[in-house]
Design an enzyme around this catalytic site. Structure first.
Site, mmCIF file in Angstrom:
data_model
loop_
_atom_site.group_PDB
_atom_site.id
_atom_site.type_symbol
_atom_site.label_atom_id
_atom_site.label_comp_id
_atom_site.label_asym_id
_atom_site.label_seq_id
_atom_site.Cartn_x
_atom_site.Cartn_y
_atom_site.Cartn_z
ATOM 1 N N LYS A 281 6.658 -60.656 -12.112
ATOM 2 C CA LYS A 281 7.981 -60.345 -12.646
ATOM 3 C C LYS A 281 8.133 -61.106 -13.961
ATOM 4 O O LYS A 281 7.916 -62.320 -14.001
ATOM 5 C CB LYS A 281 9.067 -60.787 -11.646
ATOM 6 C CG LYS A 281 10.447 -60.228 -11.963
ATOM 7 C CD LYS A 281 10.520 -58.731 -11.714
ATOM 8 C CE LYS A 281 11.942 -58.196 -11.811
ATOM 9 N NZ LYS A 281 12.792 -58.617 -10.686
ATOM 10 N N HIS A 282 8.465 -60.418 -15.024
ATOM 11 C CA HIS A 282 8.630 -61.020 -16.349
ATOM 12 C C HIS A 282 7.397 -61.832 -16.750
ATOM 13 O O HIS A 282 7.503 -62.973 -17.196
ATOM 14 C CB HIS A 282 9.893 -61.875 -16.398
ATOM 15 C CG HIS A 282 11.143 -61.076 -16.206
ATOM 16 N ND1 HIS A 282 11.520 -60.063 -17.059
ATOM 17 C CD2 HIS A 282 12.100 -61.133 -15.253
ATOM 18 C CE1 HIS A 282 12.659 -59.537 -16.639
ATOM 19 N NE2 HIS A 282 13.022 -60.152 -15.536
ATOM 20 N N ASN A 424 5.402 -75.068 -18.362
ATOM 21 C CA ASN A 424 4.698 -75.929 -17.416
ATOM 22 C C ASN A 424 4.642 -75.257 -16.040
ATOM 23 O O ASN A 424 5.609 -74.669 -15.598
ATOM 24 C CB ASN A 424 5.426 -77.273 -17.290
ATOM 25 C CG ASN A 424 5.197 -78.175 -18.486
ATOM 26 O OD1 ASN A 424 4.103 -78.311 -18.964
ATOM 27 N ND2 ASN A 424 6.258 -78.822 -18.951
ATOM 28 N N HIS A 530 1.205 -70.293 -22.908
ATOM 29 C CA HIS A 530 2.514 -70.275 -23.553
ATOM 30 C C HIS A 530 2.938 -68.861 -23.925
ATOM 31 O O HIS A 530 2.129 -67.961 -23.915
ATOM 32 C CB HIS A 530 2.496 -71.147 -24.805
ATOM 33 C CG HIS A 530 2.346 -72.601 -24.482
ATOM 34 N ND1 HIS A 530 1.190 -73.314 -24.780
ATOM 35 C CD2 HIS A 530 3.165 -73.470 -23.860
ATOM 36 C CE1 HIS A 530 1.344 -74.568 -24.366
ATOM 37 N NE2 HIS A 530 2.525 -74.685 -23.805
#
Length: 530
Positions: A281-282, A424, A530
């Protein structure tokens, strides 16, 4: 822009892909166009009973050097580059016996396909086209007078214009074809330059270019006010770009991004060893699990965070079967991607008309070398793909207590998942399933606490006496800079930890683990995402 029609009296055709060639040449001949061609293209046209002039007749020179030199000649490039309304150009053509070429049809030597099939260095070099790009660029530059076609799918557009304009093309079409021609040669040169960089092991060439072929024009980007499109690169990595969509609505930008994240993660799990399922999800996994079969893996992945899984993307590492398909359609899902699917599974998914089903034909190799790129203001950040795999790492025990075999198995599983979660990252895992995932937080402590809270919510939903983080193991994508993040994991019930190590305060973290009887191992490899 005026219509500026230009009649086509002479066409030069030189193609490696002969799809639709004969039909196109026949139609051109029907409009009274003189056909000029080269090598195998000329032979194919002649074999179809059409009159064709070999380019060597035009230039007065034979093809030579194994066909390397045949179109690099003033009588070819003059015919393409001469401005028809310029008296000086017209006089030069007359003085040197240069005939105009009004239509150029060239598709390039199949360099990308040659590299993709793993051909030898010399074969790849021989499939670098020189004359083709030179002619394409010449014709595209002179698009006020010349039309250039670089792939068969544009044949019909040219024929439609010839039929509508008494054998002429319009400036609008020629401009569109010229733009496409330059984009094609740019993508071609990008493929060649990147291949050379790989051969030379040059990680930072002075110039870097990327090119791709349009797969899909998207309705919008991440948000409705953004435009977007999806392109395929020469790297034929199995995934959303190679997949067949069997059903469902058109994929959106976010669907494609999330599906790629799911499939890259599930590619970490060897289907010969285990069945695996990833729910995303996302762009973050919200549940990952192994199992003896896909339906078990799916149910265990769903149990990690069934709330987030609603409207998610599901990836599996084996052929989707009927039992797994029935389970998956139990909640709203946007996309399913699998290497393949049984006919029964396809039929079951078919009952959910809007559910996209993608069959990728294979799994991405997590060890394969490749490049990734992202844009920043005024630049590109390019790096090698994170192809580190936990099985290949030199795992070292850092604490007094070594992990048990069961803990080590789960630690490796958790670290495999951590590679695909935004930093993180904290992953709690138990019995080869995630039981809590903390992603994308500025503080590793927050990630640990969010993941633990997710596990508490899941326990409440399943009416468990305690969250599954009790007795779990935990993975961190990067080192713990302080002991506090690891202590939050211990508080949640973790009994073993896997992390890269390398912090200035490793000794402090190791001591805290020893004080609580926790086993901890270092991988020496970080998985920032990231």
């Amino acid at each position: 822009m005026t219509d500026h029609p230009r009649r086509v009296t002479r066409a030069l055709l030189s193609v490696s892909d002969k799809t639709g060639l004969i039909e196109f040449a026949q139609a051109l001949a029907g409009h009274g166009v003189e056909l000029v061609s080269t090598g195998g293209t000329a032979k194919a046209i002649a074999a179809a009973g059409l009159k064709v002039r070999d380019v060597s007749e035009l230039t007065g020179f034979p093809e030579m050097m194994d066909g390397r030199v045949k179109t690099l000649h003033p009588k070819v490039h003059g015919g393409l580059l001469a401005i028809r309304d310029n008296k000086e150009h017209a006089d030069a053509m007359k003085a040197h016996g240069i005939a105009p070429i009004d239509l150029l049809v060239v598709n390039l030597y199949p360099f990308e396909a040659t590299v993709d099939k793993g051909a030898a260095y010399e074969d790849c070099i021989e499939n670098i086209d020189i004359g083709g790009p030179a002619m394409i660029r010449a014709a595209a530059k002179n698009h006020d007078d010349v039309a250039v076609v670089v792939e068969a799918q544009d044949y019909q557009a040219v024929l439609d214009e010839l039929a509508a304009n008494k054998g002429a093309t319009t400036l609008a079409l020629r401009r569109r074809l010229a733009a496409k021609a330059y984009a094609r040669t740019a993508a071609y040169d990008a493929a060649i330059s990147n291949w050379f960089a790989t051969q030379l092991k040059d990680n930072a060439p002075d110039f870097r270019a990327f090119g791709g072929r349009l797969i899909q024009s998207l309705r919008y980007g991440e948000n409705p006010h953004q435009t977007a499109a999806f392109y395929a690169t020469p790297d034929k990595r199995p995934g959303v770009s190679t997949a067949r969509q069997l059903q469902g609505k058109e994929l959106s930008y976010n669907n494609i991004n999330d599906t790629d994240a799911a499939y890259e993660c599930v590619g970490e799990f060897d289907p010969k060893r285990t069945a695996a399922c990833v729910i995303v999800k996302h762009a973050n996994p919200c549940g990952v699990a192994e199992g003896p079969d896909l339906v078990t893996a799916y149910r265990r992945a769903l149990a990690c965070d069934s709330t987030s899984a609603y409207g998610g993307i599901i990836a599996v590492n084996r052929t989707l079967d009927a039992e797994a398909a029935r389970a998956i359609i139990g909640i709203f899902t946007e996309v399913i991607i699998a290497p393949d699917a049984t006919e029964e599974a396809i039929s079951i998914i078919g009952s959910r008309r809007n559910l996209r089903l993608l069959l990728a034909g294979g799994l991405p190799d997590p060890r394969r070398v490749g490049l990734t790129a992202k844009t920043v203001a005024g630049g590109l950040l390019v790096q090698s793909r994170d192809n580190a795999v936990v099985e290949d790492m030199d795992i070292k025990v850092a604490t007094k207590r070594a992990p048990t075999d069961a803990e080590l198995r789960d630690l490796k599983f958790a670290f495999r998942v951590a590679k695909h979660v935004k930093s993180n990252t904290i992953i709690y895992a138990k019995d080869l399933a995630t039981v809590g995932i903390g992603a994308g937080q500025m503080s590793r402590v927050d990630s640990a606490r969010i993941a633990a809270r997710k596990a508490q919510d899941a326990a409440a939903e399943m009416k468990l006496a305690e969250p599954l983080t009790k007795g779990s193991v935990v993975a961190s994508d990067a080192f713990f800079p302080f002991a506090d993040g690891m202590l939050a994991c211990i508080e949640a019930g973790a009994t073993a930890v896997i992390q890269p190590g390398g912090s200035m305060r490793d000794e402090e973290v190791i001591k805290a683990a020893d004080d609580h009887g926790i086993a901890m191992v270092f991988t020496g490899v970080r998985h920032f995402r990231h």
